[in-house]
Write a protein that holds these residues in place. Structure first.
Motif, PDB file in Angstrom:
ATOM      1  N   GLY A   1      24.528  68.570  -4.696  1.00 37.25           N
ATOM      2  CA  GLY A   1      25.894  68.834  -5.128  1.00 37.25           C
ATOM      3  C   GLY A   1      26.515  67.597  -5.757  1.00 37.25           C
ATOM      4  N   GLU A   2      26.001  66.429  -5.417  1.00 35.26           N
ATOM      5  CA  GLU A   2      26.574  65.197  -5.977  1.00 35.26           C
ATOM      6  C   GLU A   2      25.984  64.962  -7.363  1.00 35.26           C
ATOM      7  OE1 GLU A   2      28.543  62.046  -6.919  1.00 35.26           O
ATOM      8  OE2 GLU A   2      28.992  63.236  -5.154  1.00 35.26           O
ATOM      9  N   MET A   3      26.801  65.060  -8.390  1.00 35.60           N
ATOM     10  CA  MET A   3      26.291  64.976  -9.753  1.00 35.60           C
ATOM     11  C   MET A   3      26.568  63.614 -10.384  1.00 35.60           C
ATOM     12  SD  MET A   3      25.118  67.972 -10.186  1.00 35.60           S
ATOM     13  CE  MET A   3      25.219  69.409  -9.153  1.00 35.60           C
ATOM     14  N   GLY A   4      27.639  62.961  -9.923  1.00 34.84           N
ATOM     15  CA  GLY A   4      27.997  61.698 -10.531  1.00 34.84           C
ATOM     16  C   GLY A   4      28.624  61.858 -11.903  1.00 34.84           C
ATOM     17  N   THR A   5      28.767  63.109 -12.363  1.00 33.00           N
ATOM     18  CA  THR A   5      29.340  63.321 -13.692  1.00 33.00           C
ATOM     19  C   THR A   5      30.762  63.857 -13.594  1.00 33.00           C
ATOM     20  OG1 THR A   5      28.405  65.532 -13.700  1.00 33.00           O
ATOM     21  CG2 THR A   5      27.127  63.802 -14.778  1.00 33.00           C
TER      22      THR A   5
ATOM     23  N   SER B   1      40.566  65.847  14.650  1.00 37.75           N
ATOM     24  CA  SER B   1      40.136  64.623  13.966  1.00 37.75           C
ATOM     25  C   SER B   1      39.192  64.989  12.821  1.00 37.75           C
ATOM     26  CB  SER B   1      39.425  63.708  14.967  1.00 37.75           C
ATOM     27  OG  SER B   1      38.742  62.677  14.290  1.00 37.75           O
ATOM     28  N   ILE B   2      39.297  64.222  11.732  1.00 38.11           N
ATOM     29  CA  ILE B   2      38.477  64.513  10.552  1.00 38.11           C
ATOM     30  C   ILE B   2      37.737  63.262  10.100  1.00 38.11           C
ATOM     31  CG2 ILE B   2      38.576  65.103   8.080  1.00 38.11           C
ATOM     32  CD1 ILE B   2      41.047  66.813   8.694  1.00 38.11           C
ATOM     33  N   TRP B   3      36.475  63.400   9.754  1.00 39.09           N
ATOM     34  CA  TRP B   3      35.728  62.350   9.055  1.00 39.09           C
ATOM     35  C   TRP B   3      35.451  62.823   7.645  1.00 39.09           C
ATOM     36  CZ3 TRP B   3      30.940  61.420  12.748  1.00 39.09           C
ATOM     37  CH2 TRP B   3      31.350  60.680  13.867  1.00 39.09           C
ATOM     38  N   VAL B   4      35.559  61.942   6.674  1.00 34.29           N
ATOM     39  CA  VAL B   4      35.045  62.252   5.336  1.00 34.29           C
ATOM     40  C   VAL B   4      34.039  61.164   4.953  1.00 34.29           C
ATOM     41  CG1 VAL B   4      37.075  63.513   4.525  1.00 34.29           C
ATOM     42  CG2 VAL B   4      36.932  61.042   4.165  1.00 34.29           C
ATOM     43  N   VAL B   5      32.960  61.566   4.323  1.00 32.99           N
ATOM     44  CA  VAL B   5      31.890  60.646   3.940  1.00 32.99           C
ATOM     45  C   VAL B   5      31.528  60.928   2.482  1.00 32.99           C
ATOM     46  CG1 VAL B   5      29.520  59.936   4.430  1.00 32.99           C
ATOM     47  CG2 VAL B   5      30.988  60.746   6.290  1.00 32.99           C
ATOM     48  N   PRO B   6      31.455  59.878   1.640  1.00 33.22           N
ATOM     49  CA  PRO B   6      31.035  60.151   0.252  1.00 33.22           C
ATOM     50  C   PRO B   6      29.657  60.820   0.280  1.00 33.22           C
ATOM     51  CG  PRO B   6      31.686  57.842   0.526  1.00 33.22           C
ATOM     52  CD  PRO B   6      31.656  58.448   1.891  1.00 33.22           C
ATOM     53  N   ALA B   7      29.544  61.940  -0.426  1.00 34.05           N
ATOM     54  CA  ALA B   7      28.287  62.705  -0.354  1.00 34.05           C
ATOM     55  C   ALA B   7      27.096  61.841  -0.768  1.00 34.05           C
ATOM     56  CB  ALA B   7      28.385  63.947  -1.235  1.00 34.05           C
ATOM     57  N   ASP B   8      27.316  60.921  -1.716  1.00 35.51           N
ATOM     58  CA  ASP B   8      26.159  60.148  -2.184  1.00 35.51           C
ATOM     59  C   ASP B   8      25.808  59.005  -1.239  1.00 35.51           C
ATOM     60  OD1 ASP B   8      28.152  58.393  -2.721  1.00 35.51           O
ATOM     61  OD2 ASP B   8      27.830  58.283  -4.886  1.00 35.51           O
TER      62      ASP B   8
END
Lengths: 101, 324
Positions: free
Chosen positions: A5-9, A57-64
């Motif tokens: 899902g991580e495209m970088g575009t 509580s929520i964690w978010v992590v960059p997919a890449d």
């Protein structure tokens, strides 16, 4: 290796979201979302994944930033525990009928 | 002796990955994003999940039309929560589709350029308050009927998104039922308004299940892949079976004179569906097709500066952090 899902575009990066449903429980992966930065990712995650009190509580992590095991090596990679059923309590049957064992 | 003609019917050996995929499907297990999958499976899912996402996003429009005119503060709050849910459902589904290798931007572009489909039900206008009731009861009801089996779809991310969506949809259907029930317990004019909305939404809602089984070319493959679990006609029949007693409680009449319980088949007989109308709306000649896409494009364009500004802010912040 990046997460699917991580495209970088895309202008906004993809974040994976983990929510702790209640104190005493682990954060569990609930899905992903796009946000420009981590602050916005947490806010968006609140709006998207906790509209009905699903979390404290929520964690978010960059997919890449996530590294995954190689799916093609599936068999070999997880081979080690195979045939080692002595790692499970049910392997030991002689104690059957003995209390508190 | 083997002639060349004989050779051509020999099937090509499936690759190890393909065998593994087939085994997973046969075992009714789940396919996950990084697994090997046939190109056609991937394409089918991208098409289906993105169309589904688009439907949720476009589906916000007919209802947002009534937010400012809801008859009470309570109804306004409920309607806003519902429209917000639809946005959320769209986002869950876009994320699921993205795991198959398409970007959200690409999907959004397809939608606003009119190259993507969404459920044709959202191309009907919502002229009265009773339409909010009929949409919740009939449209969301049909959607739930369709979506519950999708929770077991063979593609993991799709199934997980559907579980979340189904949990939230049940509130949508109940609030719709309640709107109609209250109208049916009101004045004669209110009862008429409720019946009129049911008359207009009933057939389009039944069309949401898609063409009859013998005219649904992709169904067999989708069922073989465990994406789809029940046929269009089976789901439609199940839905009608649920509607009849609910309509009785409400006191509305379902607009099908041929609707009748059949002791022998154990299900309801019903009239033929007018598929020419369905085809017209699907082809973009429905009452509100152009309006829906125009509105979506407008919202996308008007939001462009927000997306750019937020991205720029994030870029500057991280540059500042790098220096510090």
């Amino acid at each position: 290796m990046s997460t699917p899902g991580e495209m970088g575009t895309e202008p906004w990066p993809l974040w994976e979201v983990f929510v702790r449903a209640n104190r005493g429980l682990s954060h569990v992966h609930v899905g992903s979302l796009h946000a420009p930065d981590s602050d916005m990712a947490v806010r968006n995650a609140r709006d998207l994944y906790t509209r009905r009190n699903e979390g404290v509580s929520i964690w978010v992590v960059p997919a890449d930033a996530i590294t995954t095991s190689d799916p093609d090596a599936k068999g070999a990679f997880f081979e080690s525990p195979a045939g080692k059923n002595y790692r499970h309590a049910v392997y030991y049957t002689k104690s059957e009928g003995v209390k508190h064992l | 002796m083997t002639s060349p003609a004989d050779l051509s019917v020999v099937e090509r050996e499936p690759s190890p990955e393909e065998l593994q995929f087939n085994d997973l499907i046969a075992a009714d297990s789940r396919i996950e994003p990084r697994d090997w999958m046939p190109e056609a499976y991937r394409k089918t899912l991208i098409r289906q999940i993105s169309q589904h996402a688009h439907s949720e996003i476009i589906g916000m429009q007919p209802e947002s039309n009534w937010i400012t005119r809801a008859p009470s503060l309570k109804r306004k709050a409920i309607l806003m929560a519902k429209v917000q849910d639809e946005a959320g459902h769209g986002l869950y589904l876009y994320s699921a589709a993205q795991t198959l290798g398409i970007t959200r931007d690409e999907m959004m572009q397809q939608l606003i350029e009119g190259r993507a489909r969404y459920s044709s039900i959202f191309n009907y206008p919502t002229p009265t308050w009773a339409d909010m009731g009929a949409i919740g009861w009939l449209v969301d009801g049909a959607a739930i009927c369709n979506q519950v089996p999708l929770c077991r779809a063979s593609y993991g991310p799709y199934g997980r998104a559907m579980v979340r969506i189904c949990k939230e949809e049940s509130f949508h259907q109940r609030q719709g039922f309640e709107i109609l029930l209250e109208l049916m317990q009101g004045t004669e004019a209110q009862r008429q308004m409720a019946q009129d909305a049911v008359d207009r939404w009933y057939w389009p809602a039944l069309q949401m299940f898609g063409p009859p089984d013998d005219q649904s070319p992709n169904s067999a493959q989708s069922m073989a892949w465990n994406i789809k679990r029940f046929s269009n006609d089976d789901l439609r029949q199940r839905f009608v079976g649920m509607l009849v007693p609910q309509a009785e409680v409400m006191g509305v009449t379902l607009p099908d004179p041929a609707l009748k319980w059949n002791e022998e088949t154990g299900q309801y007989d019903m009239s033929e569906i007018d598929w020419t109308e369905f085809d017209e709306v699907l082809a973009g000649r429905g009452p509100a097709n152009a309006e829906r896409i125009r509105r979506r494009r407008e919202a996308h364009d008007e939001g462009a500066w927000v997306r750019e500004a937020a991205a720029e802010y994030a870029r500057k912040q991280s540059a500042r952090e790098a220096v510090a």
